[in-house]
Design an enzyme around this catalytic site. Structure first.
Site, PDB file in Angstrom:
ATOM      1  N   TYR A 152      -6.567  -2.523   8.049  1.00 39.91           N
ATOM      2  CA  TYR A 152      -7.004  -3.308   6.888  1.00 39.91           C
ATOM      3  C   TYR A 152      -7.415  -2.363   5.776  1.00 39.91           C
ATOM      4  O   TYR A 152      -8.159  -1.405   6.018  1.00 39.91           O
ATOM      5  CB  TYR A 152      -8.183  -4.234   7.231  1.00 39.91           C
ATOM      6  CG  TYR A 152      -7.719  -5.665   7.294  1.00 39.91           C
ATOM      7  CD1 TYR A 152      -7.230  -6.273   6.143  1.00 39.91           C
ATOM      8  CD2 TYR A 152      -7.710  -6.379   8.477  1.00 39.91           C
ATOM      9  CE1 TYR A 152      -6.753  -7.567   6.175  1.00 39.91           C
ATOM     10  CE2 TYR A 152      -7.229  -7.673   8.524  1.00 39.91           C
ATOM     11  CZ  TYR A 152      -6.753  -8.264   7.366  1.00 39.91           C
ATOM     12  OH  TYR A 152      -6.266  -9.536   7.398  1.00 39.91           O
ATOM     13  N   GLU A 184      -8.108  -3.614   2.239  1.00 40.52           N
ATOM     14  CA  GLU A 184      -8.327  -4.381   0.995  1.00 40.52           C
ATOM     15  C   GLU A 184      -9.013  -3.484  -0.029  1.00 40.52           C
ATOM     16  O   GLU A 184      -9.941  -2.753   0.298  1.00 40.52           O
ATOM     17  CB  GLU A 184      -9.153  -5.632   1.281  1.00 40.52           C
ATOM     18  CG  GLU A 184      -8.303  -6.714   1.925  1.00 40.52           C
ATOM     19  CD  GLU A 184      -9.076  -7.962   2.302  1.00 40.52           C
ATOM     20  OE1 GLU A 184     -10.159  -8.187   1.757  1.00 40.52           O
ATOM     21  OE2 GLU A 184      -8.570  -8.702   3.160  1.00 40.52           O
ATOM     22  N   ASP A 227      11.819  -8.299 -15.277  1.00 43.35           N
ATOM     23  CA  ASP A 227      11.971  -8.320 -13.815  1.00 43.35           C
ATOM     24  C   ASP A 227      13.293  -7.619 -13.500  1.00 43.35           C
ATOM     25  O   ASP A 227      14.370  -8.193 -13.665  1.00 43.35           O
ATOM     26  CB  ASP A 227      11.973  -9.783 -13.335  1.00 43.35           C
ATOM     27  CG  ASP A 227      12.160  -9.905 -11.829  1.00 43.35           C
ATOM     28  OD1 ASP A 227      12.578  -8.913 -11.194  1.00 43.35           O
ATOM     29  OD2 ASP A 227      11.913 -10.992 -11.297  1.00 43.35           O
ATOM     30  N   THR A 285      11.565  -5.710  -7.016  1.00 41.51           N
ATOM     31  CA  THR A 285      11.574  -5.571  -5.563  1.00 41.51           C
ATOM     32  C   THR A 285      12.046  -4.155  -5.264  1.00 41.51           C
ATOM     33  O   THR A 285      12.547  -3.451  -6.148  1.00 41.51           O
ATOM     34  CB  THR A 285      12.526  -6.588  -4.900  1.00 41.51           C
ATOM     35  OG1 THR A 285      13.787  -6.506  -5.541  1.00 41.51           O
ATOM     36  CG2 THR A 285      11.988  -8.003  -5.001  1.00 41.51           C
ATOM     37  N   LYS A 330      16.631  -3.894  -3.044  1.00 45.99           N
ATOM     38  CA  LYS A 330      17.990  -4.243  -3.488  1.00 45.99           C
ATOM     39  C   LYS A 330      18.711  -2.928  -3.829  1.00 45.99           C
ATOM     40  O   LYS A 330      18.927  -2.126  -2.931  1.00 45.99           O
ATOM     41  CB  LYS A 330      17.908  -5.224  -4.654  1.00 45.99           C
ATOM     42  CG  LYS A 330      17.248  -6.550  -4.242  1.00 45.99           C
ATOM     43  CD  LYS A 330      17.267  -7.572  -5.339  1.00 45.99           C
ATOM     44  CE  LYS A 330      16.727  -8.911  -4.878  1.00 45.99           C
ATOM     45  NZ  LYS A 330      15.279  -9.078  -5.150  1.00 45.99           N
ATOM     46  N   ARG A 379      11.637  -4.080   2.311  1.00 44.55           N
ATOM     47  CA  ARG A 379      11.565  -5.395   1.664  1.00 44.55           C
ATOM     48  C   ARG A 379      10.181  -5.564   1.053  1.00 44.55           C
ATOM     49  O   ARG A 379       9.218  -5.869   1.755  1.00 44.55           O
ATOM     50  CB  ARG A 379      11.837  -6.477   2.723  1.00 44.55           C
ATOM     51  CG  ARG A 379      11.760  -7.910   2.256  1.00 44.55           C
ATOM     52  CD  ARG A 379      12.454  -8.823   3.246  1.00 44.55           C
ATOM     53  NE  ARG A 379      13.857  -8.482   3.333  1.00 44.55           N
ATOM     54  CZ  ARG A 379      14.786  -8.859   2.455  1.00 44.55           C
ATOM     55  NH1 ARG A 379      14.465  -9.643   1.450  1.00 44.55           N
ATOM     56  NH2 ARG A 379      16.027  -8.471   2.590  1.00 44.55           N
TER      57      ARG A 379
HETATM   58  N1  DSN Z   1      16.774 -14.116  -3.509  1.00 46.59           N
HETATM   59  C1  DSN Z   1      17.032 -12.887  -4.207  1.00 46.59           C
HETATM   60  C2  DSN Z   1      18.476 -12.742  -4.542  1.00 46.59           C
HETATM   61  O1  DSN Z   1      19.267 -12.971  -3.658  1.00 46.59           O
HETATM   62  O2  DSN Z   1      18.847 -12.394  -5.654  1.00 46.59           O
HETATM   63  C3  DSN Z   1      16.177 -12.736  -5.383  1.00 46.59           C
HETATM   64  O3  DSN Z   1      14.851 -12.873  -4.997  1.00 46.59           O
END
Ligand code: DSN
Length: 415
Positions: free
Chosen positions: A51, A53, A197, A223, A226, A232
């Protein structure tokens, strides 16, 4: 996984089957990638037990001296990678990062202007189905019907009329470059915040292959799994004057204990993303997506906006008289994984829309290049044009087997 094998054979077996599925198929879902073995190893560690926090040197629990070091490495690497003034590395996901950013910048009832989901935007940018639409007043911009690229004039008109407190740029199914500087100018004109984003294109951005959002947005969310090829998860990048607001919004605003095993894995990802190899791979990703697009176009497959500048392609299936779900299911039978997707001005529902989204990031990580992309593009075109031809599906399966044998991924993982 000698302990898991004994303690939970059911889960172990499913992990092995999923490992084999990933190794034996073509992963062409634009938001997916293969993270490195080093990132996988980091996620499966005792860091998960802790933990923490709070933030480095300001925790609500004892015993965080090593966790603090790890999170500090992650922050410092992220700042260097994104040339950022401030980075919060605790968001669990892209949607959490966006929610925290809204919480930091807005009051309930404020206005957001973002890209329409069906034109390429994201659920968390204020879709009706999202909590965001209940907290804020949402309006959307979209693409021009002719060019199918962002209609910046329309964006400006809506911004001037609505005077939103926040403009969001960035998309999930938009194949072209986004002009973050232009959107930033519009936001500045109406004294709105600009949130970019960059989840899909983060890898391309850090390799300088996409217009930069750095210095062209107040806050950037992304994120990390990707094109960035990490675990993730997500991060928030902000100007230093917003640092405190962002940190408070993440914790204690919308999250509790940070996932320190994932934060460590993000640190590893950022180190890898600073390498010359990563940059070269991102260049190859664009070359691969471009070759795939050219092959599909040469086979008279219609692409939204006529092509791609990124890792992503959106096929308009309407001329072929099949739906996105049919197309994705048929390709999945041949172990080619894609996803059905709405396209701009789609008159079909989101659960069976008219588009199919493809991406080149994972195949590029695996080592595939233009020659292979041509073969894959030809195969996909043949199947989409003749969806009920078993012979073509068998041929596609053979190609997938040949390519996955030639370009193996995760050789150290047992199967
Ligand atoms: N769900 C993702 C995508 O496939 O683009 C984006 O969060």
């Amino acid at each position: 996984m000698k302990n898991l094998t004994k303690i939970d054979p059911e889960i172990y077996q499913e992990i092995i089957k999923e490992t084999n599925r990933q190794k034996n198929g073509l992963i062409m879902i634009a938001s997916e990638n293969f993270t490195s073995e080093a990132v996988l190893e980091t996620m499966a560690t005792v860091l998960s037990n802790k933990y923490a926090e709070g933030y480095p040197d300001k925790r609500y629990y004892t015993g965080n001296q090593f966790i603090d070091n790890i999170e500090t490495y992650c922050i410092e690497r992220a700042k260097k990678l994104f040339q950022a003034e401030h980075v919060n590395v605790q968001p669990h996901s892209g949607t959490s990062a966006n929610l925290a950013a809204y919480f930091a910048l807005l009051k309930p009832g404020d206005k957001i202007l973002s890209m329409d989901l069906s034109h390429g935007g994201h659920l968390s940018h204020g879709s009706k189905a999202s909590l965001v639409s209940q907290l804020y007043q949402i309006s959307h911009y979209g693409v021009d019907p002719k060019t199918e690229t962002i209609d910046y004039d329309q964006l400006t008109k809506i911004a001037l009329a609505e005077k939103p407190q926040l403009i969001i740029s960035g998309a999930s199914s938009y194949p072209r470059q986004i002009d973050f500087a232009k959107i930033n100018q519009i936001a500045q004109k109406i004294k709105a915040y600009h949130l970019a984003d960059i989840a899909h294109i983060a890898g391309l951005c850090v390799a300088n292959l996409h217009h930069s959002a750095i210095n062209n947005a107040d806050v950037i969310t992304t994120t990390t799994h990707k094109t960035l090829r990490g675990p993730r998860s997500a991060v928030i990048i902000a100007k230093s004057e917003l640092a405190q607001k962002i940190d408070k919004a993440v914790f204690p605003g919308i999250q509790g204990g940070p996932l320190e095993h994932i934060i460590a894995a993000k640190a590893v990802c950022f180190k890898q993303a600073m390498s010359a190899k990563f940059k070269k791979d991102q260049q190859q990703t664009i070359k691969n997506a471009t070759t795939l697009a050219q092959t599909l176009l040469a086979n008279n497959i219609r692409l939204v906006s006529g092509g791609t500048d990124t890792h992503l392609i959106l096929i308009d299936l309407r001329p072929l008289k099949i739906t996105g779900k049919q197309a994705a299911d048929i390709l999945a039978k041949a172990n080619i994984y894609t996803n059905f997707n709405v396209i701009p001005f789609d008159d079909q529902p989101a659960n069976n829309p008219s588009g199919l989204r493809l991406g080149a990031a994972a195949l590029t990580t695996q080592g595939l290049k233009e020659t292979e992309m041509q073969l894959i593009g030809q195969t996909i075109a043949d199947i989409l044009k003749n969806p009920n031809t078993e012979n073509l599906q068998n041929k596609a399966k053979e190609l997938v087997e040949e390519l996955t044998n030639k370009f193996p991924i995760y050789q150290e993982l047992s199967c």
